[in-house]
Design an enzyme around this catalytic site. Structure first.
Site, PDB file in Angstrom:
ATOM      1  N   SER A  12       5.245  -2.906   4.266  1.00  0.00           N
ATOM      2  CA  SER A  12       5.009  -1.916   4.877  1.00  0.00           C
ATOM      3  C   SER A  12       5.863  -2.005   6.247  1.00  0.00           C
ATOM      4  CB  SER A  12       3.567  -1.474   5.016  1.00  0.00           C
ATOM      5  OG  SER A  12       3.429  -0.292   5.737  1.00  0.00           O
ATOM      6  N   VAL A  71       0.778  -0.922  -0.074  1.00  0.00           N
ATOM      7  CA  VAL A  71      -0.110  -0.186   0.006  1.00  0.00           C
ATOM      8  C   VAL A  71       0.953   1.098   0.026  1.00  0.00           C
ATOM      9  CG1 VAL A  71      -1.791   1.166   1.355  1.00  0.00           C
ATOM     10  CG2 VAL A  71      -1.932  -1.135   1.044  1.00  0.00           C
ATOM     11  N   CYS A  95      10.482   6.328  -0.413  1.00  0.00           N
ATOM     12  CA  CYS A  95       9.270   5.885  -1.257  1.00  0.00           C
ATOM     13  C   CYS A  95       9.429   5.141  -2.540  1.00  0.00           C
ATOM     14  CB  CYS A  95       8.608   7.067  -1.548  1.00  0.00           C
ATOM     15  SG  CYS A  95       7.959   7.942  -0.110  1.00  0.00           S
ATOM     16  N   ASP A 131       0.539  13.826  10.117  1.00  0.00           N
ATOM     17  CA  ASP A 131      -0.021  12.982   9.051  1.00  0.00           C
ATOM     18  C   ASP A 131      -1.489  13.178   8.864  1.00  0.00           C
ATOM     19  OD1 ASP A 131      -0.657  10.780   7.478  1.00  0.00           O
ATOM     20  OD2 ASP A 131       1.136   9.799   8.064  1.00  0.00           O
ATOM     21  N   CYS A 191      13.890  10.303   0.918  1.00  0.00           N
ATOM     22  CA  CYS A 191      12.918   9.483   1.303  1.00  0.00           C
ATOM     23  C   CYS A 191      12.863   7.973   0.741  1.00  0.00           C
ATOM     24  CB  CYS A 191      11.369   9.854   1.267  1.00  0.00           C
ATOM     25  SG  CYS A 191      10.744  10.120  -0.292  1.00  0.00           S
ATOM     26  N   ASP A 201       1.442   5.457  -0.690  1.00  0.00           N
ATOM     27  CA  ASP A 201       0.827   6.693  -0.802  1.00  0.00           C
ATOM     28  C   ASP A 201       1.880   7.505  -1.291  1.00  0.00           C
ATOM     29  OD1 ASP A 201      -1.244   6.035   0.898  1.00  0.00           O
ATOM     30  OD2 ASP A 201      -0.245   6.524   2.607  1.00  0.00           O
ATOM     31  N   ARG A 233      -2.985  11.390   6.446  1.00  0.00           N
ATOM     32  CA  ARG A 233      -3.601  10.123   5.519  1.00  0.00           C
ATOM     33  C   ARG A 233      -4.884   9.212   6.003  1.00  0.00           C
ATOM     34  NH1 ARG A 233       2.141   7.430   4.488  1.00  0.00           N
ATOM     35  NH2 ARG A 233       2.551   8.346   6.465  1.00  0.00           N
TER      36      ARG A 233
END
Length: 432
Positions: A368, A258, A275, A344, A273, A260, A346
């Site tokens: 994750s 998952v 990501c 955050d 980062c 973002d 989200r």
């Protein structure tokens, strides 16, 4: 095969493209006085005919039974195109041959009103689920589309060259390309369900949405009869690796990432980062699982900068690097809070909906480190067998501060975080 409108169907009267000064402005803040009643929505009904369609188009306002418009924030571009006279205001899409390239659902979770509250589970099947309503002239549009494609990522090719992945000519091709099924989902919020998921009264949710969007949608507070809302936000993209027909079966192994959205890293490879490296790692895990007969799934949510937005994100980057002592794990979350007022936004409470849509009750390998994500999934009854952190050798040097801060703040990790950083994090209330 998608069915087009039959020749006998009489479409609604067209909406004029004349300048606003030459016609009346129709307010949507109160019900129409006409004889036409919008279709009722019975969220979570067992069949689509009982549930009813979502109608959010403006071609025939009296048919609308939802607040907002299609395509999220892109709906503004549609308005601009009509104002610039490059698009007819009464244009209706020809949906011939647009049906899903792979079959998804229905699953039992679709008829549980508490399982899916953030999008329409029937959104990809409207031409068959609501064929009679379309034939009668109702302007119903898909909120989900499913297609097939190939994905080409340098990291996957690197994994092939390193011998971690082996081409099979079905999922992973010799040149490193990957065959995938992909889906795009627009948000459709069932307001009573969203309010319940967040533990607030529906009236409080509706009023706050109204006030914090500067009154953009007056129906939120004037039309309590309209329970569906298409918010002006981005949706999600799904990438499936393997046979999607295996979804919903208890024996099917599922690997998942998952993710973002992080434009700077995902697209441009910024090294501040983890990501993109985590996304690539998740894809590699998904390919492995698919080659073993399971299904890999990447869920890509449009929540840039922890849903704070990219401008805020870049401001935080500046603040982190310019603060006394330079960028450090102890101040990682504090600098975000100073700028945004919150760490955050989200709010992963709505994220599990997509797993219910796919009939998934167990994730065998979950790529994750976020306990917010894993906790949200477990709260919705989805089992996580193994949570997989990003390998240390994939962490860019400039992203080490982020990793230290997350570990200290209680993010999942099989190794112990640095004691000093953990103490500082606890002092800020960031530990588990």
């Amino acid at each position: 095969m998608t069915t087009a409108l039959p020749p006998s169907a009489k479409p609604p009267a067209p909406v004029s493209n004349a300048p606003r000064a030459h016609r009346h402005i129709r307010l949507t803040s109160h019900p129409s006085r006409g004889s036409i009643q919008p279709s009722e929505i019975h969220w979570g009904a067992a069949t689509p005919s009982e549930r009813g369609p979502i109608v959010a188009t403006v071609t025939h306002p009296e048919h609308r039974n939802a607040i907002g418009v299609h395509a999220g924030g892109y709906g503004v571009y549609r308005a601009l195109a009509i104002a610039a006279r490059t698009l007819a205001a009464d244009h209706r899409p020809d949906l011939t041959d647009t049906s899903p390239a792979a079959s998804i659902g229905p699953f039992p979770q679709w008829s549980d009103p508490q399982k899916i509250v953030s999008f329409d589970p029937w959104g990809h099947l409207i031409t068959e689920a609501f064929a009679d309503r379309l034939a009668a002239g109702l302007d119903i549009r898909p909120t989900i589309a499913v297609t097939k494609a190939r994905v080409s990522m340098p990291e996957v090719k690197d994994a092939v060259e390193a011998g971690r992945l082996k081409p099979d000519n079905q999922i992973l091709l010799p040149n490193g390309d990957v065959r995938v099924t992909k889906a795009a989902i627009e948000p459709v919020w069932w307001l009573p369900g969203v309010a319940e998921r967040f533990g607030v009264a529906e009236t409080v949710l509706r009023r706050t949405l109204f006030e914090q969007t500067a009154g953009m949608y007056p129906e939120l507070v004037t039309r309590s009869d309209l329970k569906a809302f298409l918010p002006p936000i981005g949706g999600m993209s799904l990438y499936f690796f393997g046979d999607v027909a295996q979804l919903g079966r208890s024996e099917t192994k599922i690997a998942c990432r998952v993710h973002d959205e992080c434009n700077g890293s995902d697209v441009f490879g910024s090294d501040i980062c983890t990501c993109r490296p985590y996304l690539a790692h998740g894809m590699e895990m998904c390919i492995e699982t698919a080659q073993q007969g399971g299904v890999g799934l990447v869920v890509y949510n449009r929540k840039e900068g922890r849903a704070l937005g990219e401008v805020t994100k870049f401001l935080v980057y500046n603040a982190r690097k310019r603060q006394q002592g330079g960028d450090n794990a102890a101040q990682y979350f504090a600098r975000t809070e100073c700028v945004a007022g919150v760490q955050d936004m989200r709010f992963q409470q709505l994220m599990p909906d997509v797993f219910h849509w796919l009939g998934i009750a167990r994730i065998d390998r979950f790529a994750s480190m976020s306990n917010m994500k894993s906790d949200a999934l477990r709260a919705q009854g989805i089992e996580i067998v193994e949570q997989v952190p990003i390998p240390d050798d994939l962490i860019p040097p400039d992203a080490q501060v982020e990793m230290d801060a997350k570990k200290a703040a209680g993010y999942f990790t099989p190794s112990k975080p640095d004691t000093a950083e953990l103490t500082k994090a606890k002092g800020r209330g960031l530990s588990e």
